[in-house]
Design an enzyme around this catalytic site. Sequence first.
Site, mmCIF file in Angstrom:
data_model
loop_
_atom_site.group_PDB
_atom_site.id
_atom_site.type_symbol
_atom_site.label_atom_id
_atom_site.label_comp_id
_atom_site.label_asym_id
_atom_site.label_seq_id
_atom_site.Cartn_x
_atom_site.Cartn_y
_atom_site.Cartn_z
ATOM 1 C CE LYS A 51 -3.710 -2.540 2.217
ATOM 2 N NZ LYS A 51 -4.311 -3.029 3.461
ATOM 3 C CD GLN A 95 -3.193 -4.579 6.625
ATOM 4 O OE1 GLN A 95 -3.182 -3.581 5.907
ATOM 5 N NE2 GLN A 95 -3.697 -5.739 6.217
ATOM 6 C CG ASP A 118 -9.484 -0.488 4.790
ATOM 7 O OD1 ASP A 118 -9.380 -0.778 3.586
ATOM 8 O OD2 ASP A 118 -8.767 -0.964 5.684
#
Length: 281
Positions: A51, A95, A118
Site C-alpha cells: 500500500k 491493518q 477502507d
Amino acid sequence: MTLIDGKKLSKKIEDSIALEVDNLKPKGVVPGLAVIIVGDDPASHTYVSMKEKSCKRVGYYSIVHKMPDTITQNEIIETIEMMNNNPRIDGILVQLPLPEHIDTTKILEVIDPKKDVDGFHPYNMGRVVENLEAYAPCTPAGVIEMFKEYNISLEGKDVCVVGASNIVGKPMAALLLNENATVTITHIYTKDLSSHTKKADIIIVGVGVPNLIKEDMVKDGAIVIDIGINRLESGKLVGDVDFENVSKKSSYITPVPGGVGPMTIAMLLQNTLTAAKSRES
Ligand code: NAD
C-alpha cells in the site's frame, strides 16, 4: 475463457489517479493516507508495504504507524484521533487483524467516517447497504470495478457469494444487490455449498481455503471471481478456487495472484482521492 486481469486494470486506475494528483497540486492538495499496523504478522507487513509503494507511485503523502503488539487499545485510539485531526491526512487505515486484546469494532468506530477509506466503519457500511454515497470496502468494490471493465452486467444474474465476513462477503453481497443481482450468501454453516454454487451465473469466493471451489461445483460458462489469498507450505500463493480445472469450465475467471488483490489497493487509492477532493466540504 477470458482471464480477468486485475493487475492491468489496477494499473489503469493508478495511472488515472496519478493524473488527478497532478491536477490537485496547484490547489495545494496532496492526498494523504495514514496506515496503522500493530504487531509483526508478516502477511500484514507485506500488505502495508504494498500500500505504501502504491501511494508513492501515485504521488500521495503517506505515513505508517508501526506499533508493537503490546500496545494498549487507548494508545491506538489516541493515534487515530491524532490522524482524524491531521489536515494532511485524508484517509486512515488500520491493518487487520488486530491482536486479541484489542476490540476491533471499537477501533474502527473511532476513525472519522470521512477518512474511513477502507469502508469498515458501520456508518459507511450502513450507507453501502442503503445504496447511498459512501466509502465501500475496497475488495468488494474492486470486484465490481472488474465487472464494469469487462462489460459484465449484473442485473438479474444469479450470484453466489461464498464467505460472509464483514470485510468481504457481506459488503460484496450488498454491492451486488445494489447492481440488481439476485444474491445468495453462503458460509461455513451452509448445508450443501455446491447446490448453491452450481446454480450460479457468477461465483464470488472469499473464504481462505485453497481449492474449496472445484470443477464439479461450477456450471458451464460461469464467471468465477477468487478473492482468497492462501500461502501454501511450498510458498506458492493460491486462491480458494481450483484454478486449473475450474478455468476450463468458466467463461471468465480471476487469477491469484494478479486478480482481485491489486484491485483492492487501487480502490484504496481511489477512496483516498475522493476523500482528498472533498476536503473543503
Ligand atoms: P474470515 O475468516 O473473516 O471469513 C471467512 C468466511 O468464509 C466466513 O464467513 C466463513 O463462514 C466462510 N467459510 C469458512 N470456511 C468455509 C467453507 N468451508 N465453506 C464455505 N464458507 C466458509 O476471512 P476474510 O477476512 O473474509 O478473508 C477471506 C479470504 O479472502 C482470505 O483468504 C483472505 O486472505 C482473502 N482476502 C483477500 C483480499 C484481497 O485483496 N484479495 C482482501 C481481504 C481478504
